[in-house]
Design an enzyme around this catalytic site. Sequence first.
Site, PDB file in Angstrom:
ATOM      1  N   ASN A 157      47.916  50.508  42.358  1.00 54.40           N
ATOM      2  CA  ASN A 157      47.471  49.907  41.099  1.00 54.40           C
ATOM      3  C   ASN A 157      46.344  50.755  40.479  1.00 54.40           C
ATOM      4  O   ASN A 157      45.216  50.760  40.977  1.00 54.40           O
ATOM      5  CB  ASN A 157      46.979  48.479  41.422  1.00 54.40           C
ATOM      6  CG  ASN A 157      46.476  47.734  40.213  1.00 54.40           C
ATOM      7  OD1 ASN A 157      46.012  48.348  39.242  1.00 54.40           O
ATOM      8  ND2 ASN A 157      46.550  46.418  40.276  1.00 54.40           N
ATOM      9  N   PRO A 158      46.629  51.502  39.392  1.00 57.16           N
ATOM     10  CA  PRO A 158      45.633  52.405  38.827  1.00 57.16           C
ATOM     11  C   PRO A 158      44.405  51.675  38.305  1.00 57.16           C
ATOM     12  O   PRO A 158      43.289  52.193  38.329  1.00 57.16           O
ATOM     13  CB  PRO A 158      46.382  53.109  37.683  1.00 57.16           C
ATOM     14  CG  PRO A 158      47.618  52.335  37.446  1.00 57.16           C
ATOM     15  CD  PRO A 158      47.883  51.479  38.653  1.00 57.16           C
ATOM     16  N   HIS A 159      44.573  50.403  37.859  1.00 53.72           N
ATOM     17  CA  HIS A 159      43.434  49.625  37.340  1.00 53.72           C
ATOM     18  C   HIS A 159      42.405  49.393  38.443  1.00 53.72           C
ATOM     19  O   HIS A 159      41.204  49.597  38.259  1.00 53.72           O
ATOM     20  CB  HIS A 159      43.927  48.300  36.758  1.00 53.72           C
ATOM     21  CG  HIS A 159      42.810  47.371  36.412  1.00 53.72           C
ATOM     22  ND1 HIS A 159      42.050  47.527  35.277  1.00 53.72           N
ATOM     23  CD2 HIS A 159      42.287  46.318  37.077  1.00 53.72           C
ATOM     24  CE1 HIS A 159      41.115  46.584  35.244  1.00 53.72           C
ATOM     25  NE2 HIS A 159      41.245  45.839  36.331  1.00 53.72           N
ATOM     26  N   LYS A 160      42.893  48.978  39.626  1.00 50.89           N
ATOM     27  CA  LYS A 160      41.991  48.733  40.765  1.00 50.89           C
ATOM     28  C   LYS A 160      41.299  50.026  41.182  1.00 50.89           C
ATOM     29  O   LYS A 160      40.112  50.032  41.483  1.00 50.89           O
ATOM     30  CB  LYS A 160      42.804  48.234  41.970  1.00 50.89           C
ATOM     31  CG  LYS A 160      43.141  46.781  41.955  1.00 50.89           C
ATOM     32  CD  LYS A 160      43.649  46.435  43.339  1.00 50.89           C
ATOM     33  CE  LYS A 160      44.332  45.112  43.409  1.00 50.89           C
ATOM     34  NZ  LYS A 160      44.926  44.882  44.739  1.00 50.89           N
TER      35      LYS A 160
ATOM     36  N   GLY B  92      47.550  37.163  36.838  1.00 47.98           N
ATOM     37  CA  GLY B  92      47.729  36.273  37.996  1.00 47.98           C
ATOM     38  C   GLY B  92      47.352  34.835  37.680  1.00 47.98           C
ATOM     39  O   GLY B  92      47.784  34.255  36.683  1.00 47.98           O
TER      40      GLY B  92
ATOM     41  N   THR C 108      46.001  51.824  47.214  1.00 48.33           N
ATOM     42  CA  THR C 108      46.634  50.977  46.203  1.00 48.33           C
ATOM     43  C   THR C 108      47.481  51.834  45.278  1.00 48.33           C
ATOM     44  O   THR C 108      47.183  53.007  45.053  1.00 48.33           O
ATOM     45  CB  THR C 108      45.587  50.216  45.369  1.00 48.33           C
ATOM     46  OG1 THR C 108      46.259  49.388  44.414  1.00 48.33           O
ATOM     47  CG2 THR C 108      44.655  51.168  44.606  1.00 48.33           C
TER      48      THR C 108
ATOM     49  N   ASP D 236      43.157  43.165  50.139  1.00 44.63           N
ATOM     50  CA  ASP D 236      44.183  42.141  49.951  1.00 44.63           C
ATOM     51  C   ASP D 236      43.477  40.877  49.488  1.00 44.63           C
ATOM     52  O   ASP D 236      42.379  40.568  49.962  1.00 44.63           O
ATOM     53  CB  ASP D 236      44.952  41.897  51.255  1.00 44.63           C
ATOM     54  CG  ASP D 236      46.325  41.304  50.977  1.00 44.63           C
ATOM     55  OD1 ASP D 236      46.974  41.720  49.996  1.00 44.63           O
ATOM     56  OD2 ASP D 236      46.762  40.414  51.733  1.00 44.63           O
ATOM     57  N   THR D 237      44.099  40.169  48.552  1.00 41.59           N
ATOM     58  CA  THR D 237      43.476  38.992  47.935  1.00 41.59           C
ATOM     59  C   THR D 237      44.409  37.796  47.990  1.00 41.59           C
ATOM     60  O   THR D 237      45.627  37.939  47.868  1.00 41.59           O
ATOM     61  CB  THR D 237      43.146  39.290  46.452  1.00 41.59           C
ATOM     62  OG1 THR D 237      42.164  40.314  46.393  1.00 41.59           O
ATOM     63  CG2 THR D 237      42.609  38.051  45.738  1.00 41.59           C
TER      64      THR D 237
HETATM   65  P1  IMP Z   1      46.381  41.524  45.472  1.00 40.66           P
HETATM   66  O1  IMP Z   1      46.199  41.481  46.954  1.00 40.66           O
HETATM   67  O2  IMP Z   1      45.177  42.020  44.744  1.00 40.66           O
HETATM   68  O3  IMP Z   1      47.645  42.214  45.074  1.00 40.66           O
HETATM   69  O4  IMP Z   1      46.523  40.024  44.981  1.00 40.66           O
HETATM   70  C1  IMP Z   1      47.568  39.153  45.431  1.00 40.66           C
HETATM   71  C2  IMP Z   1      47.863  38.120  44.353  1.00 40.66           C
HETATM   72  O5  IMP Z   1      46.713  37.291  44.165  1.00 40.66           O
HETATM   73  C3  IMP Z   1      48.170  38.721  42.986  1.00 40.66           C
HETATM   74  O6  IMP Z   1      49.513  38.923  42.796  1.00 40.66           O
HETATM   75  C4  IMP Z   1      47.655  37.657  42.034  1.00 40.66           C
HETATM   76  O7  IMP Z   1      48.657  36.706  41.820  1.00 40.66           O
HETATM   77  C5  IMP Z   1      46.530  37.000  42.794  1.00 40.66           C
HETATM   78  N1  IMP Z   1      45.233  37.534  42.352  1.00 40.66           N
HETATM   79  C6  IMP Z   1      44.487  38.499  42.961  1.00 40.66           C
HETATM   80  N2  IMP Z   1      43.349  38.715  42.290  1.00 40.66           N
HETATM   81  C7  IMP Z   1      43.381  37.890  41.229  1.00 40.66           C
HETATM   82  C8  IMP Z   1      42.474  37.674  40.148  1.00 40.66           C
HETATM   83  O8  IMP Z   1      41.404  38.282  40.026  1.00 40.66           O
HETATM   84  N3  IMP Z   1      42.852  36.739  39.256  1.00 40.66           N
HETATM   85  C9  IMP Z   1      44.009  36.048  39.339  1.00 40.66           C
HETATM   86  N4  IMP Z   1      44.894  36.221  40.301  1.00 40.66           N
HETATM   87  C10 IMP Z   1      44.572  37.145  41.254  1.00 40.66           C
END
Ligand code: IMP
Length: 207
Positions: free
Chosen positions: A10-13, A152, A8, A69-70
Amino acid sequence: MAHWIFATHNPHKAREIAELLAGVHEVSSLADLDYHEPIPETGATLEENARIKADWVWERFGMPVFADDTGLEVEALGGAPGVHSARYAGEPADDARNRARLLEALAEVPAGERRARFRTVICLRDASGTHFVEGVCTGSIAQAPLGSGGFGYDPIFIPDDGPAQGVTFAQLTSEEKNAISHRGRAIRNLVARFLNETRDGAGHPVP
Ligand code: IMP
């Protein structure tokens, strides 16, 4: 102590996971390695994207790696925005526009039918192969944004396991959110299955 890369920028993660693994495993983010190239996220699923990121780093650094990935999966929208959550309202990625688009898409959907879940997939890659874990947080989409914390979709996501009815992720402290969130659960599953003191990266018991 094994040394892992968390794929990542993303330093927070990276900090969040390094804290969870402190004393057991060392974790470096891509920024720690002075690697700033974006990794293409071209997969059609969360699993594919997590795997693409893990493979990308494994092929370049040859070090054990995990990647996440989320996505937010909304029942009334057939699972959308899902893997497209970050760019739901188009390029460039914009949290406020994404939230507005989602509320608009659900404008006619009554309170009881706004079920949704966040899902985080983590892909771990090392010499033993490729492994996956996931974490899920179920809830529903609010009628309007509430709260100022988080990022987000936080202001419009009401987790089922929140401290009170109708409270969004954006109204929780980060500790309260981590305890029930998709990412917190995925990371704890990763640690329990593959990265605790008694297991190596492949999940095999350490002699
Ligand atoms: P990523 O894969 O962690 O970058 O997440 C993809 C997208 O999902 C992000 O750009 C956010 O819009 C949304 N997202 C991921 N995690 C969260 C969360 O904990 N709260 C709110 N939105 C999230």
